[in-house]
Design an enzyme around this catalytic site. Structure first.
Site, PDB file in Angstrom:
ATOM      1  N   GLU A 179       0.283  25.007  26.914  1.00 57.44           N
ATOM      2  CA  GLU A 179      -0.621  26.024  26.409  1.00 57.44           C
ATOM      3  C   GLU A 179      -1.233  26.760  27.601  1.00 57.44           C
ATOM      4  OE1 GLU A 179      -3.890  24.701  23.968  1.00 57.44           O
ATOM      5  OE2 GLU A 179      -4.317  26.743  23.328  1.00 57.44           O
ATOM      6  N   ASN A 181      -0.984  18.386  22.387  1.00 59.25           N
ATOM      7  CA  ASN A 181       0.448  18.343  22.084  1.00 59.25           C
ATOM      8  C   ASN A 181       0.743  17.384  20.923  1.00 59.25           C
ATOM      9  OD1 ASN A 181       0.717  19.677  24.731  1.00 59.25           O
ATOM     10  ND2 ASN A 181       0.247  17.632  25.501  1.00 59.25           N
ATOM     11  N   GLU A 235      -9.127  16.586  20.328  1.00 61.27           N
ATOM     12  CA  GLU A 235      -7.667  16.698  20.422  1.00 61.27           C
ATOM     13  C   GLU A 235      -7.014  16.092  19.188  1.00 61.27           C
ATOM     14  OE1 GLU A 235      -6.955  18.727  22.651  1.00 61.27           O
ATOM     15  OE2 GLU A 235      -8.781  18.519  23.841  1.00 61.27           O
ATOM     16  N   HIS A 284      -7.171  18.461  16.271  1.00 64.99           N
ATOM     17  CA  HIS A 284      -6.223  19.566  16.375  1.00 64.99           C
ATOM     18  C   HIS A 284      -4.936  19.289  15.591  1.00 64.99           C
ATOM     19  CE1 HIS A 284      -7.738  22.756  18.874  1.00 64.99           C
ATOM     20  NE2 HIS A 284      -7.879  22.041  19.973  1.00 64.99           N
ATOM     21  N   GLU A 314      -9.603  26.739  17.962  1.00 63.08           N
ATOM     22  CA  GLU A 314     -10.597  26.159  18.877  1.00 63.08           C
ATOM     23  C   GLU A 314     -12.009  26.149  18.280  1.00 63.08           C
ATOM     24  OE1 GLU A 314      -9.723  24.337  21.030  1.00 63.08           O
ATOM     25  OE2 GLU A 314      -7.711  24.978  21.608  1.00 63.08           O
TER      26      GLU A 314
HETATM   27  N1  TRP Z   1      -6.015  23.431  23.706  1.00 67.76           N
HETATM   28  C1  TRP Z   1      -6.768  22.695  24.680  1.00 67.76           C
HETATM   29  C2  TRP Z   1      -8.014  22.225  23.964  1.00 67.76           C
HETATM   30  O1  TRP Z   1      -8.935  22.929  23.761  1.00 67.76           O
HETATM   31  C3  TRP Z   1      -7.152  23.526  25.863  1.00 67.76           C
HETATM   32  C4  TRP Z   1      -6.265  23.463  27.054  1.00 67.76           C
HETATM   33  C5  TRP Z   1      -5.861  22.363  27.695  1.00 67.76           C
HETATM   34  C6  TRP Z   1      -5.737  24.532  27.802  1.00 67.76           C
HETATM   35  N2  TRP Z   1      -5.145  22.697  28.790  1.00 67.76           N
HETATM   36  C7  TRP Z   1      -5.039  24.016  28.873  1.00 67.76           C
HETATM   37  C8  TRP Z   1      -5.800  25.883  27.663  1.00 67.76           C
HETATM   38  C9  TRP Z   1      -4.419  24.816  29.814  1.00 67.76           C
HETATM   39  C10 TRP Z   1      -5.170  26.697  28.594  1.00 67.76           C
HETATM   40  C11 TRP Z   1      -4.504  26.171  29.659  1.00 67.76           C
HETATM   41  O2  TRP Z   1      -8.084  21.174  23.483  1.00 67.76           O
HETATM   42 ZN    ZN Z   2      -9.127  22.592  21.552  1.00 68.62          ZN
END
Ligand code: TRP
Ligand code: ZN
Length: 882
Positions: free
Chosen positions: A128, A272, A305, A308, A327
């Site tokens: 991401e 993930n 996490e 998510h 988010e």
């Molecule tokens: N989706 C992740 C969260 O909020 C955020 C995140 C983790 C992220 N690593 C990253 C966003 C690297 C951008 C780049 O839980």
């Molecule tokens: Zn998040």
């Protein structure tokens, strides 16, 4: 939709892909410097799309090593490959086809920590938002969903563990010294949720039985030897899984759930599918090395996490403009989880403090943007407080507007209607319109208009008519690109208190809709008239911080003291204490600036000390009351022409006055709040430790000597107490022998624990005053400081720039120059980290002119530099311009 050249991406340009991706089959032959990636992608042309359209795949620093169409080598004239795209022409009109793409990548050289990289001898990925395109050419956007099969081949001795998303299919030996494993994730997902981990790690294992009786294997992987420090994370994971079943009816959907802790990571953690990857800071804890705040963060981030899995993974974002869809909603969910696990009022206070000190300045400065932006140059720069924390507030307001039961009904509709899809904020909001029958068109402006609204209130009581009129006016300030604003639908929880503290019924109201205690402010100005009010009421507005606004309401100290004492909403009690404190702190800053003696109001100190001693209140709440608004809060309230030295000196003087007046209170608390027996991380004990430590801080102010903190340091039996004592010594008595002794002892004791050494860096970087800059420079030469590691950089440089207002904002500008130099050094290796550090400069325009000039020069020096990343260029230009 490419951002690698830094072009602006516009929401208005969104359109679906011309080709539909059906399946993904990846094979990795892992090698530290030359990993071979073979991607087999099955596509078909989308019905109704242009038959001549080429297939354009994203890449980033890639080189193509092979390309097959339906297993036959593709003629060179049919495609064009560059480092950041692969274009394939003349593809079949209707029939599905298979592309086999081979790339060779170098994980060892990947210092950006995006894509496949190495950390502590382990292979790991971060995809991401746009990291997958650094692994293979791909339609790397969140609305392209497919099931993935992943085959991993690697040296067996070095990589006994081969992990990817989904369920384990099988594995076996593979030639000499190698082995392979295969994973299948049946849930269609976008590429940003792909993960792979390979290496040699220890594991903590458990199981969870879901609400329908399925057993899920739970595994947390950490460096060998650190397994005992992962047990709290495991406990938090199981509580999260249970909570999501109970509160949202959401069940886990694979046979296995894994978490891997790594030491080089750009953010907190990543969701993930089935294979979360964490910054080890948010997994590892034991009483000796982790503070209560660390435990609370671990609990919240593990939950975040995990949550998510439904809000983000099962239902994902159509495009990155919709980031708050996952988010904001998931932060709301983790905040609710923490509220249920701990104390609702204390959680709310902590969340609001955080919102005000981090998001409000963002929303009031050059980087302000809507919760759902309409354009970006670099998506990495939109993982912001606004998208996350204001996004959570907007979700919370929906729950407030429609009520808890209807909110749950709307969430059920959302999960039902959109499971397996990539959707938009409009889709989300529609679910709550359907559940409630309420039109949320005006409310949706919260997603689209940036800026913190200002609500001005005034009340008048008519004794003859027994009515109370509350006049409200709202104003949303101009922000970059949004000069004018429409009025918002603002849900304000309110209470009218009588003089004995009892609450008036507020059922009969004209001039505004009121549901329960929620008053709906919808006009630019509006007067609500409450009937049957038998005496002049004291009004409590925005209880529980029901809306993320600034409130301007002139209330007498007596009225605030009454709220502080009698409100049934504990958040409002804390708010009233803060409202009593703030004018004192503002005046102190003004007085300190002209070197005038700082004084403090008795009503305020009395109310504060009364709250501190009130045994009917939880210790954690009392600690929050004693914490007073911070220097950033005071600066924000003062608004412009700020002198950080005066703000600091004024606040210190107020703390000393409170300490002197409350000496006995703090002595008593310090004794009473001891937590004998074994360390428990639970909220109740943590609250007692926090209050005891707050008392110790005030006692040290009263003594104006390091003796007590030194004793506390020597007697500490856990990191919370040890770290707190060290902070007092280092911050309050930086030149004392006691501080020097404690810093050395701490370093020697924890020399082999990088996460604890980060605390040592951070405490020193946070020492107020001009002298800290030299100390920071010296610490950068320390062998434990590694510029390639984001945690080290954030602990030392980040703490200095973000939290040390007097040190960083040194009047001679040396702090800004130091930051500029570091940013230019870090940027070529890790642009994401560099850009984030740079946001520490976002409030430079509110500084007094001498400092503001120095800040501008430092920013311009960055802007002039050659070869800036898109990430840093985007931030520096907006910060200078806005
Ligand atoms: N989706 C992740 C969260 O909020 C955020 C995140 C983790 C992220 N690593 C990253 C966003 C690297 C951008 C780049 O839980
Ligand atoms: Zn998040």
């Amino acid at each position: 939709m490419r951002t690698d050249q830094g072009q602006v991406v516009n929401l208005a340009d969104y359109r679906p892909t011309d080709f539909v991706l059906e399946r993904v089959d990846l094979t990795f032959e892992l090698d530290p410097t030359a990993t071979k990636v073979e991607a087999r992608l099955i596509f078909h042309r989308r019905e109704g799309s242009d038959l001549k359209a080429s297939l354009v795949l994203d890449g980033d620093e890639l080189s193509l090593a092979g390309l097959l169409l339906d297993q036959v080598e593709m003629p060179a004239e049919q495609y064009t490959a560059t480092a950041d795209s692969l274009t394939v022409r003349d593809l079949p009109a209707a029939a599905p086809f298979e592309l086999t793409i081979t790339t060779i990548i170098n994980p060892e050289a990947n210092t950006q920590l995006m894509g496949l990289y190495r950390t502590g001898g382990v292979y790991c990925t971060q995809c991401e938002a746009e990291g997958f395109r650094r692994i293979t050419y791909f339609p790397d956007r969140p609305d392209v969903l497919a099931p993935y099969t992943v085959n991993i081949i690697a040296d067996k001795a070095a990589n006994p563990l081969l992990l990817s998303n989904g369920n384990f299919l099988g594995g076996a030996g593979y030639g000499e010294g190698k082995h392979f494993a295969a994973w299948f994730d049946p849930h269609p997902k976008p590429s940003y949720l792909f993960a792979l981990v390979a290496g040699d790690l220890g594991v903590v294992e458990d199981t969870f039985t879901t609400m329908s009786g399925r057993e899920v294997a739970l595994k947390i992987y950490v460096e060998h030897g650190k397994e005992p420090r992962a047990t709290y994370a495991m406990d938090a994971l199981k509580r999260s899984m249970k909570w999501d079943e109970e509160v949202f009816g959401r069940e886990y959907d694979l046979d296995i759930f894994m978490i891997v802790a790594v030491s080089d990571f750009n953010m907190g953690a990543m969701e993930n599918k089935g294979l979360n990857i964490f910054n080890d800071k948010y997994v590892l804890a034991d009483p000796e090395t982790a503070t209560d705040a660390d435990y609370a963060n671990i609990e919240a981030i593990i939950a975040h996490e995990y949550f998510h899995n439904w809000t983000g993974n099962r239902i994902t974002c159509r495009d990155w403009f919709q980031l708050c869809l996952k988010e904001g909603l998931t932060v709301y969910r983790d905040q609710e989880f923490s509220s249920d696990q701990r104390s609702r009022a204390v959680q709310r206070i902590a969340d609001v403090r955080h919102l005000k000190s981090e998001q409000f300045p963002e929303d009031g400065g050059p980087l302000a943007h809507p919760v759902r932006p309409t354009k970006y140059r670099e998506i990495n720069n939109f993982y912001t407080r606004t998208v996350y924390e204001k996004g959570a507030e907007v979700t919370r307001m929906i729950a407030t507007l429609v009520g808890a039961q209807t909110f749950r009904k709307g969430m059920d509709i959302y999960f039902d209607r959109h499971d397996g899809q990539a959707v938009t904020i409009e889709d989300f909001v529609k679910c709550f319109e359907d559940a409630s029958g309420r039109d949320l068109t005006q409310f949706s402006l919260w997603y689209h208009q940036a800026g913190t609204p200002l609500v001005t209130a005034s009340g008048s009581y008519d004794a003859a008519a027994s009515t109370f009129s509350l006049s409200l006016e709202q104003m949303v300030p101009a922000t970059p690109g949004q000069p004018t604003k429409e009025p918002l639908h603002i849900p304000l929880r309110i209470a009218l208190l009588g003089h004995n503290g009892s609450q008036f019924a507020t059922k009969t109201v004209t001039g505004a809709e009121i549901t329960g205690d929620v008053l709906h402010l919808i006009g630019r100005s509006q007067t609500a008239v409450f009937h049957g009010i038998s005496s002049r009421p004291v009004v409590s507005i925005n209880r529980s911080f029901s809306a993320p606004i600034n409130l301007q309401f002139d209330q007498s100290e007596a009225d605030l003291a009454l709220i502080a004492h009698h409100e049934t909403d504990n958040f409002a009690r804390w708010q009233a204490l803060t409202d009593l404190a703030l004018p004192n702190l503002l005046q102190a800053a003004r007085d300190a600036r002209v070197e005038k003696q700082v004084t403090c109001d008795a009503t305020f100190i009395d109310a504060l000390l009364a709250a501190a001693q009130d045994d009917s209140l939880e210790p954690a709440f009392r600690t929050q009351a004693l914490a007073l608004p911070g220097e950033a809060d005071i600066a924000r309230e003062l608004g412009s022409n700020n002198d950080p030295d005066a703000i600091h000196a004024g606040r210190q003087a107020v703390l000393s006055l409170i300490a002197a007046a409350g000496m006995d209170v703090f002595e008593t608390l310090h004794k009473a709040m001891a937590t004998p027996g074994e360390f428990r991380p639970a909220a109740a004990d943590a609250g007692r430790r926090a209050l005891r430590n707050a008392a110790l801080t005030f006692l040290s102010y009263a003594d104006n000597a390091p003796g007590r903190a030194k004793a506390a340091f020597d007697n500490a039996t856990n990191m919370t107490d040890l770290g707190h004592a060290l902070s007092i010594l280092a911050h309050r008595f930086p030149d004392s022998a006691e501080a020097a002794y404690a810093l050395d002892a701490f370093r020697d004791r924890f020399a082999d624990n990088a996460l604890v050494i980060d605390k040592w860096f951070a405490i020193q970087a946070g020492t107020p005053g001009a002298a800290t800059l030299d100390r920071v420079l010296k610490l950068m030469e320390n062998p434990s400081f590694k510029r390639s590691n984001p945690n080290r950089v954030r602990a030392l440089v980040g703490t200095f720039a973000f939290t040390n207002s007097t040190g960083f904002n040194r009047a001679d500008g040396a702090g800004y120059r130091l930051l500029a130099k570091e940013i230019l050094d870090i940027d070529p290796r890790n642009p994401q980290l560099a850009a984030r550090l740079l946001t520490a400069m976002r409030s430079w325009r509110s500084l007094e002119p001498v400092r503001a000039d120095h800040a501008r020069s430092a920013l311009m020096e960055i802007e002039r530099a050659n070869g800036l990343s898109t990430d840093v260029r985007d931030i520096v230009e907006r910060v200078l311009k806005g």
